[in-house]
Scaffold this motif. Structure first.
Motif, PDB file in Angstrom:
ATOM      1  N   VAL A 146      -7.488   6.958   4.100  1.00  0.00           N
ATOM      2  CA  VAL A 146      -6.997   6.499   3.680  1.00  0.00           C
ATOM      3  C   VAL A 146      -6.565   7.240   2.176  1.00  0.00           C
ATOM      4  O   VAL A 146      -7.713   6.201   1.641  1.00  0.00           O
ATOM      5  CB  VAL A 146      -5.977   4.954   3.574  1.00  0.00           C
ATOM      6  CG1 VAL A 146      -8.018   4.630   2.543  1.00  0.00           C
ATOM      7  CG2 VAL A 146      -5.222   4.196   2.937  1.00  0.00           C
ATOM      8  N   ARG A 147      -5.743   7.940   1.716  1.00  0.00           N
ATOM      9  CA  ARG A 147      -5.695   8.672   0.182  1.00  0.00           C
ATOM     10  C   ARG A 147      -4.748   7.998  -0.803  1.00  0.00           C
ATOM     11  O   ARG A 147      -3.956   7.886  -0.385  1.00  0.00           O
ATOM     12  CB  ARG A 147      -5.452   9.410   0.482  1.00  0.00           C
ATOM     13  CG  ARG A 147      -6.131  10.464   1.859  1.00  0.00           C
ATOM     14  CD  ARG A 147      -5.702  12.085   1.564  1.00  0.00           C
ATOM     15  NE  ARG A 147      -6.723  12.712   2.706  1.00  0.00           N
ATOM     16  CZ  ARG A 147      -7.595  13.779   2.647  1.00  0.00           C
ATOM     17  NH1 ARG A 147      -8.329  13.979   1.660  1.00  0.00           N
ATOM     18  NH2 ARG A 147      -8.187  14.540   3.995  1.00  0.00           N
ATOM     19  N   LYS A 148      -5.010   8.695  -2.102  1.00  0.00           N
ATOM     20  CA  LYS A 148      -4.483   7.705  -2.746  1.00  0.00           C
ATOM     21  C   LYS A 148      -4.140   9.188  -3.775  1.00  0.00           C
ATOM     22  O   LYS A 148      -4.930   9.705  -4.507  1.00  0.00           O
ATOM     23  CB  LYS A 148      -4.790   6.978  -4.147  1.00  0.00           C
ATOM     24  CG  LYS A 148      -4.181   6.571  -5.201  1.00  0.00           C
ATOM     25  CD  LYS A 148      -4.518   5.152  -6.429  1.00  0.00           C
ATOM     26  CE  LYS A 148      -3.656   5.183  -7.130  1.00  0.00           C
ATOM     27  NZ  LYS A 148      -2.442   5.066  -7.073  1.00  0.00           N
ATOM     28  N   HIS A 150     -10.201  -0.284  -5.519  1.00  0.00           N
ATOM     29  CA  HIS A 150      -8.947   0.079  -4.391  1.00  0.00           C
ATOM     30  C   HIS A 150      -8.891  -0.659  -4.233  1.00  0.00           C
ATOM     31  O   HIS A 150      -6.873  -1.202  -3.132  1.00  0.00           O
ATOM     32  CB  HIS A 150      -8.811   1.393  -4.026  1.00  0.00           C
ATOM     33  CG  HIS A 150      -9.476   2.317  -4.909  1.00  0.00           C
ATOM     34  ND1 HIS A 150      -8.136   2.575  -6.031  1.00  0.00           N
ATOM     35  CD2 HIS A 150     -10.167   3.085  -5.097  1.00  0.00           C
ATOM     36  CE1 HIS A 150      -8.938   4.238  -6.403  1.00  0.00           C
ATOM     37  NE2 HIS A 150      -9.785   3.938  -6.157  1.00  0.00           N
ATOM     38  N   SER A 170      -5.087  -1.009   0.459  1.00  0.00           N
ATOM     39  CA  SER A 170      -5.694  -0.109   1.784  1.00  0.00           C
ATOM     40  C   SER A 170      -6.490   0.000   2.847  1.00  0.00           C
ATOM     41  O   SER A 170      -5.574   0.684   3.796  1.00  0.00           O
ATOM     42  CB  SER A 170      -6.695   0.915   0.828  1.00  0.00           C
ATOM     43  OG  SER A 170      -7.879   0.610  -0.035  1.00  0.00           O
ATOM     44  N   ASN A 171      -7.233  -1.157   3.322  1.00  0.00           N
ATOM     45  CA  ASN A 171      -7.403  -1.226   4.123  1.00  0.00           C
ATOM     46  C   ASN A 171      -6.406  -1.531   5.507  1.00  0.00           C
ATOM     47  O   ASN A 171      -6.219  -1.333   6.416  1.00  0.00           O
ATOM     48  CB  ASN A 171      -8.956  -2.825   4.182  1.00  0.00           C
ATOM     49  CG  ASN A 171      -8.013  -4.066   3.473  1.00  0.00           C
ATOM     50  OD1 ASN A 171      -7.495  -3.724   2.438  1.00  0.00           O
ATOM     51  ND2 ASN A 171      -9.370  -5.008   3.889  1.00  0.00           N
ATOM     52  N   ALA A 200       0.450  -1.395   0.039  1.00  0.00           N
ATOM     53  CA  ALA A 200       0.168   0.123   0.181  1.00  0.00           C
ATOM     54  C   ALA A 200       0.971   1.120  -0.160  1.00  0.00           C
ATOM     55  O   ALA A 200       0.908   2.650  -0.368  1.00  0.00           O
ATOM     56  CB  ALA A 200      -0.917   0.093   1.361  1.00  0.00           C
ATOM     57  N   CYS A 224     -13.922   0.664   2.860  1.00  0.00           N
ATOM     58  CA  CYS A 224     -12.557   1.262   1.483  1.00  0.00           C
ATOM     59  C   CYS A 224     -13.344   0.710   0.725  1.00  0.00           C
ATOM     60  O   CYS A 224     -14.156  -0.160   0.187  1.00  0.00           O
ATOM     61  CB  CYS A 224     -11.432   0.425   1.951  1.00  0.00           C
ATOM     62  SG  CYS A 224     -10.417   0.540   2.648  1.00  0.00           S
ATOM     63  N   LEU A 260      -0.410   5.349  -1.570  1.00  0.00           N
ATOM     64  CA  LEU A 260      -1.204   5.716   0.056  1.00  0.00           C
ATOM     65  C   LEU A 260      -0.657   6.695   0.697  1.00  0.00           C
ATOM     66  O   LEU A 260       0.177   5.973   1.977  1.00  0.00           O
ATOM     67  CB  LEU A 260      -2.094   4.335  -0.363  1.00  0.00           C
ATOM     68  CG  LEU A 260      -2.797   3.070  -1.162  1.00  0.00           C
ATOM     69  CD1 LEU A 260      -3.615   2.387  -0.345  1.00  0.00           C
ATOM     70  CD2 LEU A 260      -3.132   4.640  -2.086  1.00  0.00           C
ATOM     71  N   LEU A 304      -4.751   1.820   6.365  1.00  0.00           N
ATOM     72  CA  LEU A 304      -5.058   1.717   7.032  1.00  0.00           C
ATOM     73  C   LEU A 304      -5.333   1.901   8.634  1.00  0.00           C
ATOM     74  O   LEU A 304      -5.832   1.949   9.437  1.00  0.00           O
ATOM     75  CB  LEU A 304      -7.332   2.205   6.637  1.00  0.00           C
ATOM     76  CG  LEU A 304      -7.923   2.308   7.545  1.00  0.00           C
ATOM     77  CD1 LEU A 304      -7.599   4.146   7.250  1.00  0.00           C
ATOM     78  CD2 LEU A 304      -9.453   2.111   7.009  1.00  0.00           C
TER      79      LEU A 304
END
Length: 352
Positions: free
Chosen positions: A222-224, A252, A257-258, A167, A248, A172, A261
């Motif tokens: 959580v950002r991209k 993605h 991402s999770n 990630a 999430c 991210l 996060l």
């Protein structure tokens, strides 16, 4: 505020909706093992967001041994009134300094339910009660003891660390905040809940949580790049940080991402001095159960009681199961504007 006093076996029980002089808060603080659901803040949050009337009982056996039992009166169209401890949360039920105190609290709640003409009482407990009713035990709670962050990272399974690193390599990042991040959190949650076929909570519900819990509430995104693709809401209570809501965006998912996060939330909890991270409830063997277990979370039993008061509580039928499946699938195909508008009106009565 309506008052009552019930005495039995030397234990006095009274209704205490408002936290006068901080009594409820002080008693909860002094009790051995209260749950987040026992915190005073929910009385204002749930009543303000959904209009359910709080029914908070406090007890004292005269020798300094206290107890509390928070609950809400949920007047449900078609299905009758339920008194639930606690709606929308994993925990609740009585929390007292002795089993006698807890028993008197439950007996008093049942008496109140009869007076109100309620159909049933629901209790969500972390241990079995000394009553003749059999609880549902299909769900468990999952918690992770927290050492320092560096030690925890080293003890994580290699596959977990690799997913967190993936990630990070994907660009991210995670940042924390409060009310200013609620719009992003809610937008992601509403999309994900529609995908799951479940009505979403009212945005006002989360706004009130952040307002009432103050510094103990935090939203993680959580950002991209600059775009939020996942979010969670965490609440601190005593020595535990709990995550009741997290989601999430599914497109993605391959970026893990999770994983980032949760890792950043757990790592921050370690730094802030929390001793335990509460992932919340799951059905044993489910995908969410496996997700939580991979972090090293330990399961503990949950005992959910449904106590009939007026009439008989019949089991869920096969036809009702098929109808629920149909409605879930239909909900997934509704426009997001519809599910965001209608969902909270339904969700207020879906107290699990």
């Amino acid at each position: 505020m309506r008052r009552m006093s019930v005495n039995g076996g030397g234990v006095a029980v009274r209704q205490q909706i408002a936290d006068e002089a901080g009594v409820w808060r002080r008693w909860v603080h002094e009790l051995r093992d209260p749950h987040l659901a026992h915190s005073q803040e929910w009385a204002a949050v749930i009543h303000r967001a959904y209009g359910h009337e709080p029914l908070y009982l406090a007890s004292d056996d005269g020798s300094g041994r206290a107890g509390v039992l928070p609950a809400f009166i949920v007047r449900r169209p078609l299905f009758g009134t339920a008194i639930t401890s606690m709606p929308f949360l994993d925990g609740g039920g009585p929390c007292g300094a002795s089993r006698e105190v807890e028993q008197r609290l439950v007996e008093s709640l049942i008496t109140e339910a009869r007076c109100l003409g309620a159909r049933l009482v629901e209790l969500r407990c972390s241990r079995r009660l000394n009553f003749p009713w059999e609880p549902a035990e299909h769900k468990v709670n999952l918690t992770l003891p927290l050492p320092n962050a560096e030690h925890l990272w080293r003890t994580l399974d290699g596959s977990v660390r690799n997913q967190v690193r993936k990630a990070e390599r994907s660009g991210l990042s995670v940042d924390f905040g409060g009310a200013e991040k609620l719009d992003a959190f809610y937008s992601i949650l509403a999309i994900r809940m529609r995908e799951l076929g479940s009505p979403v909570h009212d945005r006002a519900f989360f706004r009130d949580i952040v307002r009432e819990f103050g510094a103990q509430a935090r939203v993680a995104l959580v950002r991209k790049g600059g775009t939020p693709i996942g979010a969670l809401l965490a609440l601190g209570f005593r020595h535990t940080l709990t995550v009741p809501w997290s989601s999430c965006l599914s497109e993605h998912r391959t970026l893990c991402s999770n994983m980032l996060l949760y890792w950043e939330t757990i790592r921050t909890a370690c730094i802030e001095g929390f001793r335990r991270f509460d992932f919340g409830r799951s059905s044993r063997g489910s995908s969410t159960y496996r997700f939580k277990r991979q972090w090293g979370a330990v399961e503990s039993p949950l005992f959910w009681y449904t106590i009939p008061i007026h009439g008989r509580v019949r089991p869920f039928s096969a036809d009702e199961g098929r109808l629920a499946t149909y409605l879930t699938n239909a909900w997934r195909h509704l426009p997001l504007t519809v599910t965001r508008g209608v969902g909270p009106r339904i969700r207020r009565y879906l107290i699990q």
